[in-house]
Design a protein around this motif. Sequence first.
Motif, PDB file in Angstrom:
ATOM      1  N   UNK A 197       0.778  -1.234   0.000  1.00 50.12           N
ATOM      2  CA  UNK A 197       0.000   0.000   0.000  1.00 50.12           C
ATOM      3  C   UNK A 197       0.808   1.282   0.000  1.00 50.12           C
ATOM      4  N   UNK A 198       1.986   1.264  -0.580  1.00 45.28           N
ATOM      5  CA  UNK A 198       2.814   2.470  -0.600  1.00 45.28           C
ATOM      6  C   UNK A 198       2.152   3.564  -1.437  1.00 45.28           C
ATOM      7  N   UNK A 199       1.405   3.168  -2.457  1.00 44.69           N
ATOM      8  CA  UNK A 199       0.664   4.156  -3.238  1.00 44.69           C
ATOM      9  C   UNK A 199      -0.403   4.839  -2.384  1.00 44.69           C
ATOM     10  N   UNK A 200      -1.011   4.072  -1.474  1.00 41.47           N
ATOM     11  CA  UNK A 200      -1.999   4.655  -0.558  1.00 41.47           C
ATOM     12  C   UNK A 200      -1.329   5.673   0.350  1.00 41.47           C
ATOM     13  N   UNK A 201      -0.131   5.334   0.821  1.00 40.39           N
ATOM     14  CA  UNK A 201       0.618   6.250   1.684  1.00 40.39           C
ATOM     15  C   UNK A 201       0.932   7.556   0.959  1.00 40.39           C
ATOM     16  N   UNK A 202       1.368   7.481  -0.281  1.00 38.80           N
ATOM     17  CA  UNK A 202       1.717   8.690  -1.032  1.00 38.80           C
ATOM     18  C   UNK A 202       0.477   9.548  -1.283  1.00 38.80           C
ATOM     19  N   UNK A 203      -0.634   8.907  -1.599  1.00 40.20           N
ATOM     20  CA  UNK A 203      -1.877   9.666  -1.795  1.00 40.20           C
ATOM     21  C   UNK A 203      -2.331  10.315  -0.474  1.00 40.20           C
ATOM     22  N   UNK A 204      -2.149   9.585   0.625  1.00 41.20           N
ATOM     23  CA  UNK A 204      -2.507  10.147   1.932  1.00 41.20           C
ATOM     24  C   UNK A 204      -1.622  11.333   2.282  1.00 41.20           C
ATOM     25  N   UNK A 205      -0.343  11.232   1.932  1.00 36.19           N
ATOM     26  CA  UNK A 205       0.580  12.345   2.191  1.00 36.19           C
ATOM     27  C   UNK A 205       0.139  13.597   1.439  1.00 36.19           C
ATOM     28  N   UNK A 206      -0.290  13.418   0.206  1.00 34.64           N
ATOM     29  CA  UNK A 206      -0.741  14.565  -0.594  1.00 34.64           C
ATOM     30  C   UNK A 206      -1.935  15.250   0.059  1.00 34.64           C
ATOM     31  N   UNK A 207      -2.797  14.457   0.699  1.00 32.76           N
ATOM     32  CA  UNK A 207      -3.964  15.029   1.380  1.00 32.76           C
ATOM     33  C   UNK A 207      -3.540  15.714   2.682  1.00 32.76           C
ATOM     34  N   UNK A 208      -2.733  15.004   3.490  1.00 32.94           N
ATOM     35  CA  UNK A 208      -2.339  15.540   4.798  1.00 32.94           C
ATOM     36  C   UNK A 208      -1.473  16.791   4.677  1.00 32.94           C
ATOM     37  N   UNK A 209      -0.678  16.852   3.618  1.00 40.22           N
ATOM     38  CA  UNK A 209       0.231  17.990   3.443  1.00 40.22           C
ATOM     39  C   UNK A 209      -0.514  19.294   3.175  1.00 40.22           C
ATOM     40  N   UNK A 210      -1.756  19.197   2.753  1.00 40.36           N
ATOM     41  CA  UNK A 210      -2.541  20.417   2.558  1.00 40.36           C
ATOM     42  C   UNK A 210      -2.805  21.107   3.892  1.00 40.36           C
TER      43      UNK A 210
END
Length: 382
Positions: free
Chosen positions: A214-227
């Motif tokens: 699920x590393x792709x899930x982690x990267x997508x989550x980072x994009x959301x959290x970084x906002x």
Amino acid sequence: MKIIHVHHHYWPVVGGIENVVKALAEGMARLGHEVHVVTSTYGAGDRPREEVINGVHIHRVKSIRLGYPDLTYPLEAPRGVLKNADVVHGHSQNSLFTVKMVEEARKVGARTVVHFMAVDAFNDHPSRLIRLLAPRYGRWSVKKAIEISDVRLVKSFRDMEILRNRYGIEAEYVPDGIDEEPLRKPNMAEEFRRKYGVRDPFIVYVGRLHRLKGIDVLIRALAIAAKEEPSLKAVIVGPGDQRPYRELASKLGISDKVLFTGFVDEDTKIGAIDASVALTLPSVSNYVEVFSLAITEAWAREKPVIASAVGEIPYRVKHMVNGLLVQPRNPKALAEAITILIQDRGLGEKLGEAGKSSVVTWSKVVDMLLKIYSKASSPFNG
């Protein structure tokens, strides 16, 4: 006692089960037992078929592979070695190599132990073909392993429940451990930050780069959290193909927020955990989470864990007690959990401290197994 461990991979292959077998084999050898590992030639490169490393006798047998590592089939068996063993311990009934080798051991009169892992765990696999075909193989391998084993072990309470309720057998729980070093070392956060130039807060992933992790899930989550937390970054530690994840980070415009370290030494891994806000384990399938050593390593360093509720994870990680559980394949839920710990460091400290109480070392696991071997049958000699 003459002990044989069986799995289709062994060192120099690096991975979850491979590291476990190596730790157990070398730990038992250090105590004076005669320890052998029977494995395939896959991943060994130009290493000899027979060698002794750190007191462990390694036997690599010719095999063929039917596409997947678990579908490795031995073309020969070291029957002389198997026949004279006190116990043959097979790791993972999902490994065809393990099942066939333990079956050979049973034929020559050896006592057998099977560690069951990821029992009936293919139903949530993202591949439609695997979801269709693998459950049939999985059921066959479980039934066969039950038939040929004298002692049944699990490292997951999930697997224990399934074996009891679906197959009508009892198994003994023996978890994986960690080296004592992570429990003793001083905080190494500054060394990691200095080495990689990371000063902003970050979450860390430790493990192989595989799509089921699920590393792709982690990267997508980072994009959301970084906002909400613009300084937030992610550090991804472990071997594997970085390309698809780098491309995804670039597509989402957060390439500068993701650091890939590749494979690192133990000190660097410990430093990455120490410097992080939390370990994140966003796995997407029951199959890959039998017992997460990364979770244990994080707890050993008193760090909180954010993990998907798959496999054995919800049996170990208790939400808001020693970590945070999130729905798998849900970047938004993961982002929300990450944000909670970024904004409440006190909560993270509390969760990490709670996790440390459940950490078990390899020396204790070795002792547990040796007692099981000894009491299983009177022919065993201590």
